[in-house]
Every structure is written in structure tokens, then in C-alpha cells.
Design a protein around this motif. Structure first.
Motif, PDB file in Angstrom:
ATOM      1  N   ASP A  23      31.822  42.230  47.384  1.00 59.66           N
ATOM      2  CA  ASP A  23      31.377  40.836  47.411  1.00 59.66           C
ATOM      3  C   ASP A  23      32.486  39.883  46.992  1.00 59.66           C
ATOM      4  O   ASP A  23      32.536  38.743  47.444  1.00 59.66           O
ATOM      5  CB  ASP A  23      30.182  40.636  46.479  1.00 59.66           C
ATOM      6  CG  ASP A  23      28.972  41.413  46.923  1.00 59.66           C
ATOM      7  OD1 ASP A  23      28.631  41.339  48.117  1.00 59.66           O
ATOM      8  OD2 ASP A  23      28.380  42.113  46.083  1.00 59.66           O
ATOM      9  N   ARG A  24      33.363  40.358  46.110  1.00 59.81           N
ATOM     10  CA  ARG A  24      34.354  39.470  45.526  1.00 59.81           C
ATOM     11  C   ARG A  24      35.511  40.293  44.956  1.00 59.81           C
ATOM     12  O   ARG A  24      35.313  41.400  44.486  1.00 59.81           O
ATOM     13  CB  ARG A  24      33.685  38.710  44.380  1.00 59.81           C
ATOM     14  CG  ARG A  24      34.290  37.419  43.993  1.00 59.81           C
ATOM     15  CD  ARG A  24      33.371  36.705  43.008  1.00 59.81           C
ATOM     16  NE  ARG A  24      32.170  36.197  43.637  1.00 59.81           N
ATOM     17  CZ  ARG A  24      32.085  35.007  44.222  1.00 59.81           C
ATOM     18  NH1 ARG A  24      33.121  34.222  44.271  1.00 59.81           N
ATOM     19  NH2 ARG A  24      30.961  34.599  44.751  1.00 59.81           N
ATOM     20  N   VAL A  25      36.708  39.747  45.030  1.00 60.80           N
ATOM     21  CA  VAL A  25      37.844  40.296  44.292  1.00 60.80           C
ATOM     22  C   VAL A  25      38.057  39.357  43.118  1.00 60.80           C
ATOM     23  O   VAL A  25      38.257  38.151  43.307  1.00 60.80           O
ATOM     24  CB  VAL A  25      39.109  40.413  45.175  1.00 60.80           C
ATOM     25  CG1 VAL A  25      40.329  40.762  44.332  1.00 60.80           C
ATOM     26  CG2 VAL A  25      38.904  41.454  46.274  1.00 60.80           C
ATOM     27  N   LEU A  26      37.980  39.908  41.924  1.00 57.77           N
ATOM     28  CA  LEU A  26      38.060  39.104  40.709  1.00 57.77           C
ATOM     29  C   LEU A  26      39.492  38.844  40.264  1.00 57.77           C
ATOM     30  O   LEU A  26      39.771  37.820  39.635  1.00 57.77           O
ATOM     31  CB  LEU A  26      37.297  39.789  39.578  1.00 57.77           C
ATOM     32  CG  LEU A  26      35.828  40.085  39.850  1.00 57.77           C
ATOM     33  CD1 LEU A  26      35.231  40.878  38.704  1.00 57.77           C
ATOM     34  CD2 LEU A  26      35.064  38.798  40.087  1.00 57.77           C
ATOM     35  N   ASP A  27      40.383  39.789  40.559  1.00 63.44           N
ATOM     36  CA  ASP A  27      41.767  39.646  40.141  1.00 63.44           C
ATOM     37  C   ASP A  27      42.584  40.722  40.848  1.00 63.44           C
ATOM     38  O   ASP A  27      42.053  41.775  41.202  1.00 63.44           O
ATOM     39  CB  ASP A  27      41.887  39.810  38.627  1.00 63.44           C
ATOM     40  CG  ASP A  27      43.216  39.316  38.056  1.00 63.44           C
ATOM     41  OD1 ASP A  27      43.955  38.603  38.765  1.00 63.44           O
ATOM     42  OD2 ASP A  27      43.522  39.656  36.905  1.00 63.44           O
ATOM     43  N   TYR A  28      43.864  40.456  41.059  1.00 60.72           N
ATOM     44  CA  TYR A  28      44.749  41.471  41.615  1.00 60.72           C
ATOM     45  C   TYR A  28      46.188  41.142  41.286  1.00 60.72           C
ATOM     46  O   TYR A  28      46.544  39.994  41.027  1.00 60.72           O
ATOM     47  CB  TYR A  28      44.573  41.617  43.128  1.00 60.72           C
ATOM     48  CG  TYR A  28      44.935  40.395  43.936  1.00 60.72           C
ATOM     49  CD1 TYR A  28      46.246  40.164  44.359  1.00 60.72           C
ATOM     50  CD2 TYR A  28      43.967  39.462  44.276  1.00 60.72           C
ATOM     51  CE1 TYR A  28      46.573  39.044  45.107  1.00 60.72           C
ATOM     52  CE2 TYR A  28      44.281  38.340  45.016  1.00 60.72           C
ATOM     53  CZ  TYR A  28      45.587  38.129  45.425  1.00 60.72           C
ATOM     54  OH  TYR A  28      45.904  37.020  46.161  1.00 60.72           O
ATOM     55  N   GLU A  29      46.996  42.184  41.292  1.00 56.63           N
ATOM     56  CA  GLU A  29      48.436  42.065  41.170  1.00 56.63           C
ATOM     57  C   GLU A  29      49.015  43.077  42.145  1.00 56.63           C
ATOM     58  O   GLU A  29      48.848  44.289  41.951  1.00 56.63           O
ATOM     59  CB  GLU A  29      48.882  42.365  39.738  1.00 56.63           C
ATOM     60  CG  GLU A  29      50.365  42.192  39.527  1.00 56.63           C
ATOM     61  CD  GLU A  29      50.783  42.434  38.086  1.00 56.63           C
ATOM     62  OE1 GLU A  29      52.008  42.541  37.879  1.00 56.63           O
ATOM     63  OE2 GLU A  29      49.929  42.525  37.198  1.00 56.63           O
ATOM     64  N   PRO A  30      49.621  42.615  43.250  1.00 53.04           N
ATOM     65  CA  PRO A  30      50.139  43.536  44.256  1.00 53.04           C
ATOM     66  C   PRO A  30      51.030  44.615  43.640  1.00 53.04           C
ATOM     67  O   PRO A  30      51.842  44.342  42.752  1.00 53.04           O
ATOM     68  CB  PRO A  30      50.944  42.630  45.193  1.00 53.04           C
ATOM     69  CG  PRO A  30      50.264  41.295  45.073  1.00 53.04           C
ATOM     70  CD  PRO A  30      49.877  41.211  43.622  1.00 53.04           C
ATOM     71  N   SER A  58      37.440  44.393  41.690  1.00 49.52           N
ATOM     72  CA  SER A  58      36.479  43.858  42.653  1.00 49.52           C
ATOM     73  C   SER A  58      35.062  43.989  42.109  1.00 49.52           C
ATOM     74  O   SER A  58      34.824  44.662  41.104  1.00 49.52           O
ATOM     75  CB  SER A  58      36.602  44.583  43.994  1.00 49.52           C
ATOM     76  OG  SER A  58      36.366  45.970  43.816  1.00 49.52           O
ATOM     77  N   ARG A  59      34.145  43.358  42.818  1.00 46.97           N
ATOM     78  CA  ARG A  59      32.749  43.368  42.380  1.00 46.97           C
ATOM     79  C   ARG A  59      31.833  43.634  43.560  1.00 46.97           C
ATOM     80  O   ARG A  59      32.067  43.166  44.673  1.00 46.97           O
ATOM     81  CB  ARG A  59      32.402  42.037  41.740  1.00 46.97           C
ATOM     82  CG  ARG A  59      30.950  42.017  41.278  1.00 46.97           C
ATOM     83  CD  ARG A  59      30.672  41.155  40.094  1.00 46.97           C
ATOM     84  NE  ARG A  59      31.347  41.631  38.901  1.00 46.97           N
ATOM     85  CZ  ARG A  59      31.686  40.836  37.898  1.00 46.97           C
ATOM     86  NH1 ARG A  59      31.447  39.547  37.957  1.00 46.97           N
ATOM     87  NH2 ARG A  59      32.276  41.318  36.838  1.00 46.97           N
ATOM     88  N   LEU A  60      30.774  44.391  43.277  1.00 44.04           N
ATOM     89  CA  LEU A  60      29.736  44.738  44.236  1.00 44.04           C
ATOM     90  C   LEU A  60      28.396  44.511  43.556  1.00 44.04           C
ATOM     91  O   LEU A  60      28.135  45.071  42.490  1.00 44.04           O
ATOM     92  CB  LEU A  60      29.888  46.213  44.644  1.00 44.04           C
ATOM     93  CG  LEU A  60      28.679  46.987  45.131  1.00 44.04           C
ATOM     94  CD1 LEU A  60      28.221  46.466  46.479  1.00 44.04           C
ATOM     95  CD2 LEU A  60      29.001  48.458  45.228  1.00 44.04           C
ATOM     96  N   ALA A  61      27.559  43.660  44.132  1.00 43.00           N
ATOM     97  CA  ALA A  61      26.211  43.418  43.605  1.00 43.00           C
ATOM     98  C   ALA A  61      25.240  44.267  44.416  1.00 43.00           C
ATOM     99  O   ALA A  61      25.124  44.108  45.632  1.00 43.00           O
ATOM    100  CB  ALA A  61      25.849  41.944  43.707  1.00 43.00           C
ATOM    101  N   VAL A  62      24.560  45.173  43.762  1.00 39.28           N
ATOM    102  CA  VAL A  62      23.629  46.077  44.445  1.00 39.28           C
ATOM    103  C   VAL A  62      22.263  45.406  44.524  1.00 39.28           C
ATOM    104  O   VAL A  62      21.696  45.005  43.512  1.00 39.28           O
ATOM    105  CB  VAL A  62      23.532  47.432  43.714  1.00 39.28           C
ATOM    106  CG1 VAL A  62      22.519  48.339  44.387  1.00 39.28           C
ATOM    107  CG2 VAL A  62      24.902  48.095  43.660  1.00 39.28           C
ATOM    108  N   SER A  63      21.760  45.293  45.746  1.00 45.20           N
ATOM    109  CA  SER A  63      20.481  44.631  45.992  1.00 45.20           C
ATOM    110  C   SER A  63      19.500  45.602  46.632  1.00 45.20           C
ATOM    111  O   SER A  63      19.885  46.471  47.422  1.00 45.20           O
ATOM    112  CB  SER A  63      20.699  43.440  46.934  1.00 45.20           C
ATOM    113  OG  SER A  63      19.466  42.971  47.425  1.00 45.20           O
ATOM    114  N   ALA A  64      18.237  45.428  46.337  1.00 42.27           N
ATOM    115  CA  ALA A  64      17.193  46.237  46.968  1.00 42.27           C
ATOM    116  C   ALA A  64      17.122  45.981  48.465  1.00 42.27           C
ATOM    117  O   ALA A  64      16.551  46.776  49.209  1.00 42.27           O
ATOM    118  CB  ALA A  64      15.842  45.944  46.321  1.00 42.27           C
TER     119      ALA A  64
END
Length: 166
Positions: free
Chosen positions: A35-42, A48-54
Motif C-alpha cells: 500500500d505504501r513505502v514508508l522509507d528507503y535508502e537505495p 513498506s506497509r500492507l493493510a490486511v482487509s477482510a
């Protein structure tokens, strides 16, 4: 062995929303999990983030009497995080290139269910010739590690993989 618990992003220029994530991955619904990348350094790390939904397709049949997010799908979300970090660390995939998982070792500690928000932290372990990428990471829900992974990706031209049926 695995990266420390992911920290919150501090620089908005090192984040990605869903639309930008789609520009780095060939995956689409129902196989796009991040769903989203929160931070990165190549060359170093990506969170990253994943929201689990029914409402997710994977939840509908796994299992009707007790919804569990499949471990194979969590592995895919981990791989997608690695694919993005691989490209950020080298270059974006050309139109005729694919990434393939060469090998993956995983360990699962707790089930993931609807309502959980999974934070995935991956770390670049080694890059070989710009075509093979070794990485490791872990998935966390509410500061509890739910899975740990080690994997490698290879970058290949589609034509080099033999006759394509698609």
C-alpha cells in the motif's frame, strides 16, 4: 540476521504512495500487495506497509470460517518490497525485463488476520553484477515479528527465458 524493527519515515522524499508503487512493479490487482513505502535508502533498505482487509481476494477463501492472510501472499509482499529496492539500487526494469525469485527462505511466527497492518523491512545484503540481488527482512504487526525472510532476485530479459506463451 534480520533487520531491526523498522523506524518511521522522516523524509517525505523517500516515501511512495500506491500510484508510485505501481510504477515500480508489474503486479496488479489482486497480486499487488504493498500500500505504501514508508522509507528507503537505495542499496541499503526499504520499509513498506500492507493493510490486511477482510475484503481482499486472498481472504475470501482462506478460510471462510476463520480468515487468515495466506503466508504465500505475505511472501509475495516481501518479494515486491525487494523488487522495488533492487530497482532503486540499480535501475528501473526495461520493458523487456523481468525479476524472478531465485530462492526464498521464510519462517512464520504468527498468523496475520484482517485488521492487521503489516510493516515489512527489507535490507540489501549483496548485489552481484547488477543482475542478482540478495536481501533479507521481516514482517511486523504491532511490534511483533510475524515472519522473517531471506531471498534473492535475478533480472532477466523475457526473450532469454524461452518461448513465451503470452
Amino acid at each position: 540476521m534480520f533487520p531491526a524493527e523498522p523506524a518511521a519515515a522522516t523524509d517525505p522524499s523517500r516515501t511512495m504512495g500506491f500510484t508510485e508503487i505501481k510504477s515500480w512493479l508489474r503486479h496488479r490487482h489482486p497480486m499487488l500487495y504493498l500500500d505504501r513505502v514508508l522509507d528507503y535508502e537505495p542499496g541499503v533498505r526499504l520499509v513498506s506497509r500492507l493493510a490486511v482487509s477482510a475484503q481482499m481476494d486472498a481472504i475470501a477463501g482462506h478460510f471462510p470460517e476463520r480468515a487468515i492472510f495466506p503466508a504465500s501472499h505475505l511472501s509475495q509482499a516481501f518479494a515486491q518490497s525487494g523488487i522495488i529496492l533492487f530497482q532503486l539500487s540499480t535501475s528501473p526494469l526495461a520493458d523487456d525485463e523481468l525479476t524472478l525469485v531465485g530462492a526464498m527462505n521464510s519462517r512464520f511466527f504468527r498468523i496475520v488476520t484482517p485488521g492487521d497492518t503489516v510493516t515489512i523491512a527489507v535490507t540489501a545484503d549483496r548485489l552481484v553484477g547488477g543482475t542478482t540481488f540478495f536481501f533479507s527482512g521481516r514482517a511486523v504487526v504491532d511490534s511483533t515479528t510475524v515472519a522473517a525472510f531471506r531471498a534473492n532476485l535475478v533480472r532477466r530479459k523475457a526473450a532469454d527465458m524461452g518461448h513465451q506463451w503470452w
